[in-house]
Structure formats: structure tokens, C-alpha cells
Scaffold this motif. Structure first.
Motif, PDB file in Angstrom:
ATOM      1  N   LEU A  14       0.822  -1.208   0.000  1.00  5.64           N
ATOM      2  CA  LEU A  14       0.000   0.000   0.000  1.00  5.64           C
ATOM      3  C   LEU A  14       0.855   1.257   0.000  1.00  5.64           C
ATOM      4  O   LEU A  14       0.555   2.230  -0.690  1.00  5.64           O
ATOM      5  N   PHE A  15       1.928   1.234   0.763  1.00  2.16           N
ATOM      6  CA  PHE A  15       2.827   2.379   0.811  1.00  2.16           C
ATOM      7  C   PHE A  15       3.449   2.632  -0.564  1.00  2.16           C
ATOM      8  O   PHE A  15       3.475   3.761  -1.052  1.00  2.16           O
ATOM      9  N   LEU A  16       3.935   1.572  -1.211  1.00  2.70           N
ATOM     10  CA  LEU A  16       4.548   1.715  -2.539  1.00  2.70           C
ATOM     11  C   LEU A  16       3.535   2.204  -3.570  1.00  2.70           C
ATOM     12  O   LEU A  16       3.856   3.007  -4.438  1.00  2.70           O
ATOM     13  N   TYR A  17       2.314   1.725  -3.456  1.00  2.00           N
ATOM     14  CA  TYR A  17       1.259   2.169  -4.366  1.00  2.00           C
ATOM     15  C   TYR A  17       1.029   3.674  -4.221  1.00  2.00           C
ATOM     16  O   TYR A  17       0.925   4.395  -5.214  1.00  2.00           O
ATOM     17  N   GLU A  18       0.943   4.151  -2.994  1.00  2.00           N
ATOM     18  CA  GLU A  18       0.733   5.577  -2.751  1.00  2.00           C
ATOM     19  C   GLU A  18       1.906   6.408  -3.269  1.00  2.00           C
ATOM     20  O   GLU A  18       1.713   7.464  -3.869  1.00  2.00           O
ATOM     21  N   VAL A  19       3.120   5.931  -3.073  1.00  2.60           N
ATOM     22  CA  VAL A  19       4.300   6.641  -3.572  1.00  2.60           C
ATOM     23  C   VAL A  19       4.256   6.700  -5.093  1.00  2.60           C
ATOM     24  O   VAL A  19       4.512   7.739  -5.703  1.00  2.60           O
ATOM     25  N   PHE A  20       3.901   5.593  -5.732  1.00  2.00           N
ATOM     26  CA  PHE A  20       3.816   5.553  -7.186  1.00  2.00           C
ATOM     27  C   PHE A  20       2.780   6.551  -7.696  1.00  2.00           C
ATOM     28  O   PHE A  20       3.028   7.284  -8.640  1.00  2.00           O
ATOM     29  N   LYS A  21       1.607   6.579  -7.078  1.00  2.00           N
ATOM     30  CA  LYS A  21       0.556   7.499  -7.505  1.00  2.00           C
ATOM     31  C   LYS A  21       0.993   8.948  -7.360  1.00  2.00           C
ATOM     32  O   LYS A  21       0.737   9.770  -8.228  1.00  2.00           O
ATOM     33  N   LEU A  22       1.685   9.282  -6.266  1.00  2.44           N
ATOM     34  CA  LEU A  22       2.170  10.651  -6.075  1.00  2.44           C
ATOM     35  C   LEU A  22       3.185  11.018  -7.141  1.00  2.44           C
ATOM     36  O   LEU A  22       3.156  12.119  -7.696  1.00  2.44           O
ATOM     37  N   ASN A  23       4.098  10.111  -7.446  1.00  8.79           N
ATOM     38  CA  ASN A  23       5.100  10.378  -8.475  1.00  8.79           C
ATOM     39  C   ASN A  23       4.455  10.513  -9.841  1.00  8.79           C
ATOM     40  O   ASN A  23       4.856  11.352 -10.644  1.00  8.79           O
ATOM     41  N   GLU A  24       3.454   9.711 -10.128  1.00 10.53           N
ATOM     42  CA  GLU A  24       2.751   9.797 -11.401  1.00 10.53           C
ATOM     43  C   GLU A  24       2.075  11.158 -11.547  1.00 10.53           C
ATOM     44  O   GLU A  24       2.132  11.783 -12.600  1.00 10.53           O
ATOM     45  N   GLU A  25       1.459  11.660 -10.464  1.00  9.24           N
ATOM     46  CA  GLU A  25       0.817  12.971 -10.501  1.00  9.24           C
ATOM     47  C   GLU A  25       1.836  14.075 -10.734  1.00  9.24           C
ATOM     48  O   GLU A  25       1.583  15.019 -11.475  1.00  9.24           O
ATOM     49  N   LYS A  26       3.015  13.954 -10.134  1.00 11.25           N
ATOM     50  CA  LYS A  26       4.063  14.958 -10.337  1.00 11.25           C
ATOM     51  C   LYS A  26       4.542  14.951 -11.782  1.00 11.25           C
ATOM     52  O   LYS A  26       4.786  15.999 -12.373  1.00 11.25           O
ATOM     53  N   ILE A  27       4.683  13.770 -12.356  1.00 11.25           N
ATOM     54  CA  ILE A  27       5.122  13.659 -13.743  1.00 11.25           C
ATOM     55  C   ILE A  27       4.089  14.278 -14.671  1.00 11.25           C
ATOM     56  O   ILE A  27       4.422  15.042 -15.569  1.00 11.25           O
ATOM     57  N   MET A  28       2.821  13.964 -14.461  1.00 11.06           N
ATOM     58  CA  MET A  28       1.768  14.527 -15.297  1.00 11.06           C
ATOM     59  C   MET A  28       1.705  16.041 -15.148  1.00 11.06           C
ATOM     60  O   MET A  28       1.502  16.756 -16.106  1.00 11.06           O
ATOM     61  N   ALA A  29       1.903  16.532 -13.935  1.00 12.26           N
ATOM     62  CA  ALA A  29       1.843  17.968 -13.700  1.00 12.26           C
ATOM     63  C   ALA A  29       3.014  18.684 -14.358  1.00 12.26           C
ATOM     64  O   ALA A  29       2.920  19.851 -14.695  1.00 12.26           O
ATOM     65  N   SER A  30       4.122  17.987 -14.569  1.00  7.56           N
ATOM     66  CA  SER A  30       5.295  18.632 -15.149  1.00  7.56           C
ATOM     67  C   SER A  30       5.206  18.737 -16.667  1.00  7.56           C
ATOM     68  O   SER A  30       6.019  19.405 -17.287  1.00  7.56           O
ATOM     69  N   LYS A  31       4.231  18.080 -17.275  1.00 13.83           N
ATOM     70  CA  LYS A  31       4.072  18.141 -18.719  1.00 13.83           C
ATOM     71  C   LYS A  31       3.187  19.325 -19.079  1.00 13.83           C
ATOM     72  O   LYS A  31       1.979  19.192 -19.224  1.00 13.83           O
ATOM     73  N   VAL A  32       3.780  20.476 -19.195  1.00 13.84           N
ATOM     74  CA  VAL A  32       3.057  21.684 -19.578  1.00 13.84           C
ATOM     75  C   VAL A  32       3.761  22.310 -20.766  1.00 13.84           C
ATOM     76  O   VAL A  32       4.934  22.071 -21.007  1.00 13.84           O
ATOM     77  N   THR A  33       3.024  23.103 -21.509  1.00 15.62           N
ATOM     78  CA  THR A  33       3.601  23.799 -22.648  1.00 15.62           C
ATOM     79  C   THR A  33       4.616  24.815 -22.151  1.00 15.62           C
ATOM     80  O   THR A  33       4.304  25.654 -21.316  1.00 15.62           O
ATOM     81  N   GLY A  34       5.829  24.716 -22.650  1.00 20.49           N
ATOM     82  CA  GLY A  34       6.904  25.609 -22.234  1.00 20.49           C
ATOM     83  C   GLY A  34       6.770  27.000 -22.827  1.00 20.49           C
ATOM     84  O   GLY A  34       5.969  27.247 -23.737  1.00 20.49           O
ATOM     85  N   GLY A  35       7.573  27.902 -22.325  1.00 20.84           N
ATOM     86  CA  GLY A  35       7.528  29.292 -22.770  1.00 20.84           C
ATOM     87  C   GLY A  35       7.879  29.488 -24.237  1.00 20.84           C
ATOM     88  O   GLY A  35       7.257  30.293 -24.926  1.00 20.84           O
ATOM     89  N   LYS A  36       8.870  28.743 -24.724  1.00 15.47           N
ATOM     90  CA  LYS A  36       9.277  28.889 -26.136  1.00 15.47           C
ATOM     91  C   LYS A  36       8.166  28.421 -27.070  1.00 15.47           C
ATOM     92  O   LYS A  36       7.893  29.060 -28.086  1.00 15.47           O
ATOM     93  N   ILE A  37       7.520  27.318 -26.710  1.00 16.87           N
ATOM     94  CA  ILE A  37       6.427  26.808 -27.543  1.00 16.87           C
ATOM     95  C   ILE A  37       5.235  27.758 -27.474  1.00 16.87           C
ATOM     96  O   ILE A  37       4.607  28.059 -28.492  1.00 16.87           O
ATOM     97  N   SER A  38       4.927  28.260 -26.297  1.00 10.31           N
ATOM     98  CA  SER A  38       3.814  29.205 -26.148  1.00 10.31           C
ATOM     99  C   SER A  38       4.068  30.470 -26.965  1.00 10.31           C
ATOM    100  O   SER A  38       3.165  30.986 -27.616  1.00 10.31           O
ATOM    101  N   SER A  39       5.296  30.940 -26.933  1.00  7.75           N
ATOM    102  CA  SER A  39       5.658  32.138 -27.696  1.00  7.75           C
ATOM    103  C   SER A  39       5.526  31.891 -29.200  1.00  7.75           C
ATOM    104  O   SER A  39       4.979  32.718 -29.926  1.00  7.75           O
ATOM    105  N   ALA A  40       6.024  30.739 -29.645  1.00  3.80           N
ATOM    106  CA  ALA A  40       5.921  30.395 -31.070  1.00  3.80           C
ATOM    107  C   ALA A  40       4.456  30.251 -31.469  1.00  3.80           C
ATOM    108  O   ALA A  40       4.052  30.703 -32.550  1.00  3.80           O
TER     109      ALA A  40
END
Length: 107
Positions: A14-40
Motif C-alpha cells: 500500500l505504501f509503494l502504491y501511494e508513492v507511485f501514484k504521487l510520483n505519477e501525478e508529479k510527472i503529469m503535472a510537469s508536462k506543460v507547454t513551455g515558454g518557447k512553444i507558447s511564444s511560437a
């Protein structure tokens, strides 16, 4: 003979599952359109001489900028086709790459 499993194994799972879910959320949250792409994307939308495909990709990239939205199935297909097309401009491929990288990983 009944085999007993120590309760700590259940806790560890259960502990490992919770850690995995938290890391997955962080990874998904880090996938955002960057400034260079937004500018282009902004430059493309402001230029009436750009192609419909570029404008579509740019609009989608800007819509995702600063959010945790993911690329939709239809837009992902457009972006994938643009990446595979050897005649696509570098800017088109950059926008397409950004969108594909923000699509759902299950697809």
C-alpha cells in the motif's frame, strides 16, 4: 498447512502504491507547454499567412499552456501526422512534439 503472510508486506504494498501514484501525478503535472512553444504558438496565431494545421496546433498548445490539460485524441492524431510528414516545417514539428508529449500515455 496455511501459509501466513506478515502484515508488513501488505503495508509495504500500500505504501509503494501511494508513492507511485504521487510520483505519477508529479510527472503529469510537469508536462506543460513551455515558454518557447507558447511564444511560437502566439506568433503563429498572429500571422495570417500560416497554415491551418499550424494554427490548429498552436491553438491547442496555447490552450494547454499553464494548465494540466492533456492533448485530445483527434489533436494527437493531427500532431502525430505532422511529425511523420517530412515536409512539415520545424515550427510545426516543435508544436506537434509538444502536443504529443502531453497526450495520455495509455494511447
Amino acid at each position: 498447512m496455511k501459509k501466513l503472510t506478515p502484515p508488513i508486506l501488505e503495508f509495504d504494498f500500500l505504501f509503494l502504491y501511494e508513492v507511485f501514484k504521487l510520483n505519477e501525478e508529479k510527472i503529469m503535472a510537469s508536462k506543460v507547454t513551455g515558454g518557447k512553444i507558447s511564444s511560437a504558438a502566439g506568433r503563429i496565431l498572429g500571422n495570417s499567412g500560416t497554415s491551418a494545421l499550424q494554427r490548429s496546433l498552436a491553438g491547442s498548445a496555447l490552450a494547454q499552456s499553464g494548465t494540466q490539460k492533456v492533448t485530445g485524441k483527434d489533436m494527437e492524431a493531427k500532431a502525430s501526422a505532422a511529425l511523420k510528414n517530412p515536409n512539415s516545417a520545424a515550427t510545426t514539428k516543435a508544436l506537434a512534439g509538444s502536443l504529443v508529449s502531453q497526450s495520455e500515455k495509455q494511447r
